[in-house]
Design a protein around this motif. Sequence first.
Motif, PDB file in Angstrom:
ATOM      1  N   LYS A   1     -39.653 -52.717  -7.912  1.00 24.81           N
ATOM      2  CA  LYS A   1     -39.946 -54.054  -8.440  1.00 24.81           C
ATOM      3  C   LYS A   1     -38.881 -55.064  -8.019  1.00 24.81           C
ATOM      4  O   LYS A   1     -39.196 -56.213  -7.683  1.00 24.81           O
ATOM      5  CB  LYS A   1     -40.054 -54.027  -9.967  1.00 24.81           C
TER       6      LYS A   1
ATOM      7  N   GLN B   1     -47.818 -45.291  -9.662  1.00 29.49           N
ATOM      8  CA  GLN B   1     -48.694 -46.433  -9.933  1.00 29.49           C
ATOM      9  C   GLN B   1     -48.603 -46.851 -11.393  1.00 29.49           C
ATOM     10  O   GLN B   1     -48.462 -48.038 -11.710  1.00 29.49           O
ATOM     11  CB  GLN B   1     -50.142 -46.090  -9.583  1.00 29.49           C
ATOM     12  N   GLY B   2     -48.663 -45.878 -12.294  1.00 26.78           N
ATOM     13  CA  GLY B   2     -48.570 -46.191 -13.711  1.00 26.78           C
ATOM     14  C   GLY B   2     -47.265 -46.861 -14.077  1.00 26.78           C
ATOM     15  O   GLY B   2     -47.234 -47.823 -14.854  1.00 26.78           O
TER      16      GLY B   2
ATOM     17  N   LEU C   1     -45.248 -48.599 -12.046  1.00 26.47           N
ATOM     18  CA  LEU C   1     -45.172 -49.933 -11.456  1.00 26.47           C
ATOM     19  C   LEU C   1     -46.042 -50.932 -12.215  1.00 26.47           C
ATOM     20  O   LEU C   1     -45.628 -52.071 -12.465  1.00 26.47           O
ATOM     21  CB  LEU C   1     -45.593 -49.883  -9.984  1.00 26.47           C
ATOM     22  N   GLU C   2     -47.233 -50.506 -12.588  1.00 21.91           N
ATOM     23  CA  GLU C   2     -48.123 -51.435 -13.279  1.00 21.91           C
ATOM     24  C   GLU C   2     -47.627 -51.731 -14.689  1.00 21.91           C
ATOM     25  O   GLU C   2     -47.889 -52.807 -15.223  1.00 21.91           O
ATOM     26  CB  GLU C   2     -49.546 -50.899 -13.262  1.00 21.91           C
TER      27      GLU C   2
ATOM     28  N   GLY D   1     -45.747 -54.729 -14.409  1.00 23.65           N
ATOM     29  CA  GLY D   1     -46.484 -55.919 -13.994  1.00 23.65           C
ATOM     30  C   GLY D   1     -46.735 -56.032 -12.507  1.00 23.65           C
ATOM     31  O   GLY D   1     -47.111 -57.101 -12.021  1.00 23.65           O
ATOM     32  N   ILE D   2     -46.535 -54.929 -11.751  1.00 23.20           N
ATOM     33  CA  ILE D   2     -46.750 -54.941 -10.305  1.00 23.20           C
ATOM     34  C   ILE D   2     -48.130 -54.380  -9.998  1.00 23.20           C
ATOM     35  O   ILE D   2     -48.445 -53.257 -10.377  1.00 23.20           O
ATOM     36  CB  ILE D   2     -45.683 -54.103  -9.573  1.00 23.20           C
ATOM     37  N   HIS D   3     -48.952 -55.161  -9.321  1.00 22.62           N
ATOM     38  CA  HIS D   3     -50.282 -54.686  -8.937  1.00 22.62           C
ATOM     39  C   HIS D   3     -50.140 -53.661  -7.810  1.00 22.62           C
ATOM     40  O   HIS D   3     -49.412 -53.892  -6.836  1.00 22.62           O
ATOM     41  CB  HIS D   3     -51.165 -55.850  -8.494  1.00 22.62           C
ATOM     42  N   THR D   4     -50.843 -52.552  -7.929  1.00 25.93           N
ATOM     43  CA  THR D   4     -50.727 -51.484  -6.940  1.00 25.93           C
ATOM     44  C   THR D   4     -52.100 -50.954  -6.541  1.00 25.93           C
ATOM     45  O   THR D   4     -53.097 -51.185  -7.236  1.00 25.93           O
ATOM     46  CB  THR D   4     -49.903 -50.297  -7.485  1.00 25.93           C
ATOM     47  N   ARG D   5     -52.107 -50.234  -5.449  1.00 23.72           N
ATOM     48  CA  ARG D   5     -53.285 -49.470  -5.038  1.00 23.72           C
ATOM     49  C   ARG D   5     -52.812 -48.098  -4.572  1.00 23.72           C
ATOM     50  O   ARG D   5     -51.902 -48.008  -3.745  1.00 23.72           O
ATOM     51  CB  ARG D   5     -54.040 -50.151  -3.900  1.00 23.72           C
TER      52      ARG D   5
ATOM     53  N   ARG E   1     -49.674 -56.625  -3.182  1.00 22.37           N
ATOM     54  CA  ARG E   1     -49.871 -55.392  -3.932  1.00 22.37           C
ATOM     55  C   ARG E   1     -49.058 -54.286  -3.274  1.00 22.37           C
ATOM     56  O   ARG E   1     -48.959 -54.227  -2.053  1.00 22.37           O
ATOM     57  CB  ARG E   1     -51.353 -55.013  -3.954  1.00 22.37           C
TER      58      ARG E   1
END
Length: 243
Positions: free
Chosen positions: A44, A94-95, A97-98, A101-105, A132
């Motif tokens: 982040k 992913q969990g 980071l999100e 507040g970071i959008h991920t794929r 992302r």
Amino acid sequence: MTETTPEKTTYSRVLLKISGEALMGDQGFGLHPPTVERIAAEVKSVHDLGVEICMVIGGGNIFRGLQGSAQGMERTTADYMGMLATVMNALAMQGALEALGIHTRVISAITMNEVAEPYIRRRAVRHLEKKRVCIFAAGTGNPYFTTDTAAALRANEMACEAIFMGKQVDGVYDKDPKKHDDAVRFDHISYDDVLAKRLGVMDASAIALSRDNNLPIVVFSLDEPGGFRGILAGEGTYTVVKD
């Protein structure tokens, strides 16, 4: 306080490669949530600079295909099991980071639509352009290839400017610094020297793929707080592998 813009950082699009073992913390197996959260916070801090980030995470904390093969398991099956382990790690990251507040794929080389997107290069590039974080999972989708090779492949496909290798040491040494007090760290070293001296930065296929495409490899300590961000700002201790 004004954040640094991408133009003021060393690189504007990078791939971060970390081992599955990096997610274990002090445990001997599996995931250590506080460690996953700490690494996510490091990612982040770089994302906040405006840098586009993609990631490849190994699966050795859960299952390593080569070790399974050595114990008598059929190699192809063992490698596919290792790929599935990387998907588990990618979902954990992913969990984390999100939650920040970071959008991920999560983008998988093996089709599993319920939990991850399939790998489509143009779509992945678009995700990066939209800031992302793309976490590439399941290696290359093929047995007999390591996640190091997957990292080099995806970094080239995404037109990344460097691969960042998060290690337990702050660069490339001529010998293991944990065993030898007289170990010498290199500031810069060539791809061919890494291969010739068997320095273990990445596997030989990944080094060769990076060399053939002039893709720098930055080796740094993932355990150093702020180390990832510091390098992007032109600070810190690290080794650059390039010609």
